[in-house]
Design a protein around this motif. Sequence first.
Motif, short mmCIF file in Angstrom:
data_model
loop_
_atom_site.label_atom_id
_atom_site.label_comp_id
_atom_site.label_asym_id
_atom_site.label_seq_id
_atom_site.Cartn_x
_atom_site.Cartn_y
_atom_site.Cartn_z
N LEU A 125 -10.25 0.96 5.48
CA LEU A 125 -11.15 1.83 6.23
C LEU A 125 -10.38 2.64 7.26
N ALA A 126 -9.31 2.05 7.81
CA ALA A 126 -8.49 2.74 8.82
C ALA A 126 -7.40 3.61 8.18
N ARG A 127 -7.34 3.63 6.87
CA ARG A 127 -6.36 4.41 6.12
C ARG A 127 -4.93 3.91 6.35
N GLN A 128 -4.84 2.63 6.70
CA GLN A 128 -3.53 2.01 6.82
C GLN A 128 -3.00 1.58 5.45
N LEU A 129 -3.93 1.35 4.51
CA LEU A 129 -3.58 1.01 3.14
C LEU A 129 -4.29 1.98 2.20
N PRO A 130 -3.64 2.36 1.10
CA PRO A 130 -4.28 3.29 0.16
C PRO A 130 -5.20 2.55 -0.82
N LEU A 131 -6.18 3.24 -1.30
CA LEU A 131 -7.04 2.66 -2.34
C LEU A 131 -6.23 2.49 -3.62
N THR A 132 -6.46 1.38 -4.32
CA THR A 132 -5.91 1.24 -5.66
C THR A 132 -6.83 1.93 -6.66
N THR A 133 -8.11 1.64 -6.54
CA THR A 133 -9.14 2.34 -7.32
C THR A 133 -10.39 2.49 -6.45
N GLY A 134 -11.28 3.39 -6.85
CA GLY A 134 -12.54 3.57 -6.15
C GLY A 134 -12.58 4.81 -5.29
N LYS A 135 -13.69 5.01 -4.59
CA LYS A 135 -13.89 6.16 -3.72
C LYS A 135 -14.27 5.71 -2.32
N TYR A 136 -13.81 6.49 -1.34
CA TYR A 136 -14.06 6.21 0.07
C TYR A 136 -14.45 7.54 0.72
N SER A 137 -15.63 7.58 1.33
CA SER A 137 -16.07 8.81 2.00
C SER A 137 -16.46 8.50 3.43
N LEU A 138 -16.19 9.47 4.31
CA LEU A 138 -16.52 9.35 5.74
C LEU A 138 -17.33 10.58 6.13
#
Length: 584
Positions: free
Chosen positions: A383-396
């Motif tokens: 959520l803090a963008r300290q780690l990248p997503l492996t799969t999936g979507k993230y929206s803010l």
Amino acid sequence: MNIFSMFTTITRATGTRHVGKITLIILLSVLSSVLIIISPVLISRTTGYLMSDATEGLRIIFTLGAVYVFAISAQKIIAFWATYLQSELRVECIASISEFFLRKLYNSGSQKDNAGGVSQQLSQATNDIYIIIRELTFGLLPPLIQLFIALWTILSSDDYIVACMFLMFAVSFVLTNYIYTNKIVAARQALMDSSRRTYTLLSDSVRNIPVVRVFNGFSLFMKRFNSQLTEDARTQSAFWKVSFHSQIISALLQIIFFGSAFFYTLYGASTGQVTIEHFILVSSYILILSAPLENLGQSYINFRQSAHAFSVFSGELLEQPVLREGNICRPQNGEINLDQVSFCYPEATSSTLHDINLHFRSGEFITITGKSGSGKSTLLKILARQLPLTTGKYSLGGCDIHTLPEQDFYENIAYVSQEEYVFMDSVAYNLQIANPDATREEMISALDKSGLRIGHLQGEALLDLDLANEGTNISGGQRQRLSLARLFLRNPAVILLDEITSSLDLISETHAINAILAAFPAATIISISHRISTFNYSDRIVVMNDGRVSDTGPLNELLQRNDFIAQLHRSADATAAEGMSQAK
């Protein structure tokens, strides 16, 4: 890597503003080399006129002498000027290269090595870039120019045998260095890698020496460190051994070819086949060319030895991709959506998070809880963008994070982790990291909201307090309050809290949460916690288990159906009852 590629990479690392100074240093070093190499010509010509009976010789002798004195004096001044500029350039390059290196580290968002190893890597890279700049300006062109002028001068005197000896020495010398270069570079790389491991281990040892003292484990502690020092000694011995062999062969080549040229010319002078003037010229060139030719061979080795610096600078700067204006999205609020989000750490055999689907409404207070290792902190780092997503979507705020510039993202997100990052500087500096434009009044207000007190210090006096390395001169609870104070200098739409009250008592925790709610009434707050006291503030609780969301809902519902929440509640009641009993 060729010279052009090196020069291009150095320009990227140090900035184009240094190119003019590098060019000027090269021109000065070339001019200095020319003045050095023409001095034997002046001396030999002067000697020739001294031995002749020409009536006009006296005037020419003094003219040549004046030119010789001027050349020697001018060469020293020019060489000093070039050295001064090179020293000045080194200081400027350290600043530029450090900024380049730290920005690359900043943009990468992570590091495998500890602070000691990273610092040593930067130190090595800075030194290697400087070595390459030095060789470009002093070690490459000057010897070539001096060799060319010497050969041309000797050939002009029709002494082809000596000219061939000089040329054969130069070719064999460079060839020998080329053959030994791979061995020397490999040995030097092993030495540098070992040195970096030593600094890494030293940093780790210094950081953890308190636990060594607590468990009386100094002998094992030193055994590990001495083992690395032994490795250092072995790699140093290997490096100097191969370097010594290279120097021995270079010296033998110098004896063979320069010695042959010297004795051949000496014999010619003694038998009258060549003039004393020519003997002085050849002897002077043997003396003068020895060092430049050695430098030429060594320069090639230095280039190869220092090539590992370009592993730091040769890649892209890792700047965030530039989004076109039409592709940029601006968050409207603090709403967050996670759709089929999974994450797997590099080289891990299985995923840490599996198919996370969560929706956080703007303005909600959400608590994420679960057993240790369930993936809570990993989720918060995503959520803090300290780690990248492996799969999936993230929206803010309705924006996919891939359409949201990182700077805009961090303007909307405030992440307070359980790791208290403390700079070895003043409290004021530690706060200004969160907001460089914050006034002292705003920083004092942030300290008040966080409840930070250090001894009798508060307000202005507290801002000027210098903190020790990693904040070891204050308590864990005070470091957590310092992290909270940074939060109060921001204006985020989303606040992420990773067990930030773990070192605080219940009263301090209540003060901190109330202060956050009062300061950010419209923010979406997502907190990791195991405390029932925090659950009471929550609109919803998310329970995680084995990297998945196992349950979610308000506290009163989860108490009825979720064993983990019910167990935490019973444990909290038992702790409270024990406290009341002890108080009686």
